[in-house]
Design a protein around this motif. Structure first.
Motif, mmCIF file in Angstrom:
data_model
loop_
_atom_site.group_PDB
_atom_site.id
_atom_site.type_symbol
_atom_site.label_atom_id
_atom_site.label_comp_id
_atom_site.label_asym_id
_atom_site.label_seq_id
_atom_site.Cartn_x
_atom_site.Cartn_y
_atom_site.Cartn_z
ATOM 1 N N PRO A 20 6.764 -7.024 5.389
ATOM 2 C CA PRO A 20 6.976 -5.599 5.145
ATOM 3 C C PRO A 20 8.330 -5.305 4.509
ATOM 4 N N GLY A 21 8.282 -4.489 3.448
ATOM 5 C CA GLY A 21 9.490 -4.057 2.764
ATOM 6 C C GLY A 21 9.973 -4.973 1.653
ATOM 7 N N ASP A 22 9.335 -6.117 1.472
ATOM 8 C CA ASP A 22 9.774 -7.062 0.447
ATOM 9 C C ASP A 22 9.288 -6.659 -0.941
ATOM 10 N N CYS A 23 9.933 -7.253 -1.949
ATOM 11 C CA CYS A 23 9.503 -7.134 -3.341
ATOM 12 C C CYS A 23 8.775 -8.425 -3.702
ATOM 13 N N THR A 41 0.477 -7.147 2.129
ATOM 14 C CA THR A 41 1.474 -7.976 2.806
ATOM 15 C C THR A 41 2.811 -7.275 2.944
ATOM 16 N N VAL A 42 3.274 -6.601 1.895
ATOM 17 C CA VAL A 42 4.606 -5.980 1.955
ATOM 18 C C VAL A 42 4.565 -4.520 2.398
ATOM 19 N N GLY A 43 3.374 -3.913 2.453
ATOM 20 C CA GLY A 43 3.221 -2.571 2.997
ATOM 21 C C GLY A 43 3.898 -1.470 2.211
ATOM 22 N N PRO A 44 3.826 -0.241 2.719
ATOM 23 C CA PRO A 44 4.278 0.925 1.967
ATOM 24 C C PRO A 44 5.777 0.953 1.664
#
Length: 192
Positions: A20-23, A41-44
């Motif tokens: 979460p939160g990754d680029c 996988t990286v979410g909102p």
């Protein structure tokens, strides 16, 4: 129980290194499967960049993302109509060295109206850009398809590139089914 498919193994390795939160980057959007996986996988709070040279691929990817039942929980995806070799100049400078994962699914767009294939020259340039964009501990996955015309040359180029990387830069692995020499296989790395 059998082994994971090469596509599932690629996703598994990425999921272990991105959250979460990754680029993250889908270097070959195609029909949007990896883009959707990355957006989940990286979410909102995350960020996804998806590249393709074919407008129909990006439209297919856009539809897949919009049609997902959990579309509200996906990362926003920037769909880029350009070759994957342009990813370094496309991603904002503040993301360089901070990307958690870059996924490549090479070959061609199934069902496309034109028979375009990925090529060793632009693919190798994209792999070089991807390694520079990745953070320490980041993952790069490249599924190669030696069974189509031009595919063996590209697969050999990708595998050779990974083998030549210094171990101080990345750890590389090849995941394949040796009884099926023409079937797709995975070249992956973990950046040091």
């Amino acid at each position: 129980m059998g082994f994971l498919s090469v596509l599932s193994q690629a996703q598994r390795w990425v999921k272990d290194r991105a959250g979460p939160g990754d680029c993250v980057v889908d270097a070959t959007a195609g029909n949007g499967s990896d883009t959707l996986f990355l957006a989940r996988t990286v979410g909102p709070r995350g960020r996804v960049f998806a590249f393709d040279v074919q407008a129909e691929a990006l439209e297919s990817t856009r539809r897949r993302l919009a049609g997902d039942p959990d579309a509200g929980t996906l990362a926003p995806a920037e769909l880029v109509l350009a070759g994957h070799e342009t990813m370094e100049e496309t991603l904002p400078a503040e993301l360089h060295g901070r990307v958690a994962a870059v996924m490549f699914n090479l070959g061609y767009l199934p069902g496309a109206s034109s028979p375009l294939i990925t090529l060793p020259g632009t693919t190798l340039a994209a792999l070089e850009a991807a390694i520079r964009l990745l953070r320490s501990g980041g993952a790069l996955t490249a599924v190669v398809y030696p069974g189509h015309e031009g595919g063996r040359d590209e697969a050999d180029a990708v595998e050779g590139w990974a083998a030549r990387l210094p171990q101080t830069v990345a750890q590389a692995v090849v995941y394949r089914f040796p009884q099926k020499p023409a079937s797709p296989y995975l070249v992956a790395l973990n950046k040091r």
